[in-house]
Design a protein around this motif. Structure first.
Motif, PDB file in Angstrom:
ATOM      1  N   PRO A   1       0.808  -1.227   0.000  1.00  0.00           N
ATOM      2  CA  PRO A   1       0.000   0.000   0.000  1.00  0.00           C
ATOM      3  C   PRO A   1       0.840   1.275   0.000  1.00  0.00           C
ATOM      4  O   PRO A   1       0.519   2.239  -0.712  1.00  0.00           O
ATOM      5  N   ALA A   2       1.911   1.294   0.787  1.00  0.00           N
ATOM      6  CA  ALA A   2       2.776   2.485   0.830  1.00  0.00           C
ATOM      7  C   ALA A   2       3.460   2.703  -0.517  1.00  0.00           C
ATOM      8  O   ALA A   2       3.591   3.842  -0.993  1.00  0.00           O
ATOM      9  N   ILE A   3       3.877   1.613  -1.146  1.00  0.00           N
ATOM     10  CA  ILE A   3       4.515   1.709  -2.462  1.00  0.00           C
ATOM     11  C   ILE A   3       3.513   2.210  -3.505  1.00  0.00           C
ATOM     12  O   ILE A   3       3.821   3.093  -4.310  1.00  0.00           O
ATOM     13  N   ASN A   4       2.300   1.642  -3.461  1.00  0.00           N
ATOM     14  CA  ASN A   4       1.270   2.069  -4.417  1.00  0.00           C
ATOM     15  C   ASN A   4       0.995   3.570  -4.299  1.00  0.00           C
ATOM     16  O   ASN A   4       0.812   4.271  -5.311  1.00  0.00           O
ATOM     17  N   LYS A   5       0.977   4.063  -3.073  1.00  0.00           N
ATOM     18  CA  LYS A   5       0.714   5.478  -2.827  1.00  0.00           C
ATOM     19  C   LYS A   5       1.806   6.358  -3.443  1.00  0.00           C
ATOM     20  O   LYS A   5       1.521   7.379  -4.090  1.00  0.00           O
TER      21      LYS A   5
END
Length: 259
Positions: A53-57
């Motif tokens: 999720p952090a990478i996608n953001k």
């Protein structure tokens, strides 16, 4: 001189815990209490984490699209720098801080530290800058564990030439479990185990898993998890668990146990 059983050295148990990226934002006090209970019972812990999720953001902020193939993130040249900085610069130190604050002595590592994960490109044409682990330098983990420190490992490494590589965190956890001869691997995800027909399967075997993969009932992000589990079992790791945040879910054993 005789030596009583209580004086004899007992090798500590070891469990590798892999935290999925989606779990990192919802870890609560009870989770860390359960980790401390494992340690108090004599289990050494090694934690591996992703950061989806952090990478996608961060990718979205930079207008970079991302896809997955066989549960593995295809990582372009423009994406790998963001993946690296997010895992090493954001996700890992946050988790290490949470562990230390809860009373678990922890230190953050990535695959480049101490040549922990020695890698080559998995398949650049298909996956881009994704690594295949060729060797795990377990000595650095042994040193930390011997000093009561929990290693917290982000799923990023590099080639021998220093090119950064993204690695599937389930695969990292599997390879580390094998390298340090841990008794078990625990995959903590937002899915509390293997669901078949809407029901969580409590105890399963590789034979059952193979059938569910063939029938298409196991697919997507669960594939690398069960593949990691199968690799560990085949190499002699006694059990692998795929669990939710309560640390309950599916236990995978090499063969059926009859009571």
């Amino acid at each position: 001189m005789t030596t009583s059983k209580s004086m004899q050295h007992t090798a500590p148990k070891r469990t590798v815990i892999k935290l999925g990226g989606s779990m990192l934002e919802r870890l609560n006090e009870n989770f860390f209490i359960n980790l401390k209970k494992l340690q108090a019972a004599g289990t050494e812990l090694i934690i591996v984490h992703g950061g989806g999720p952090a990478i996608n953001k961060e990718l979205a902020k930079n207008n970079i699209t991302s896809a997955t193939v066989n549960g593995i993130r295809v990582t372009s040249e423009e994406a790998i720098g963001i993946v690296q900085s997010t895992l090493v610069g954001q996700v890992n130190p946050t988790l290490v801080h949470q562990l230390n604050k809860s009373g678990i002595a922890a230190i953050g590592l990535n695959g480049c530290d101490g040549s922990l994960l020695q890698c080559t490109l998995l398949n650049k044409e298909t996956y881009g800058f994704v690594g295949e682990i060729k060797n795990v330098n377990g000595s650095i983990l042994e040193m930390l564990l011997a000093n009561g420190i929990t290693p917290v490992i982000s799923s990023i490494s590099c080639t021998e030439e220093g090119t950064p590589l993204n690695i599937n965190a389930d695969t990292v956890a599997s390879k580390i479990t094998l390298a340090i001869k841990a008794e078990s691997l625990m995959l903590v995800t937002d899915t509390p185990g293997i669901r078949i027909g809407g029901e969580v399967q409590l105890v399963v075997t590789p034979t059952k898993i193979d059938g569910w993969i063939s029938s298409g009932e196991i697919y997507g992000g669960m594939l690398p998890k069960v593949n990691a589990a199968q690799d560990c079992l085949a190499a002699g790791i006694p059990s692998v668990q795929i669990v939710g945040e309560q640390l309950e879910g599916t236990t995978i054993l090499q063969q059926e146990v009859y009571v």
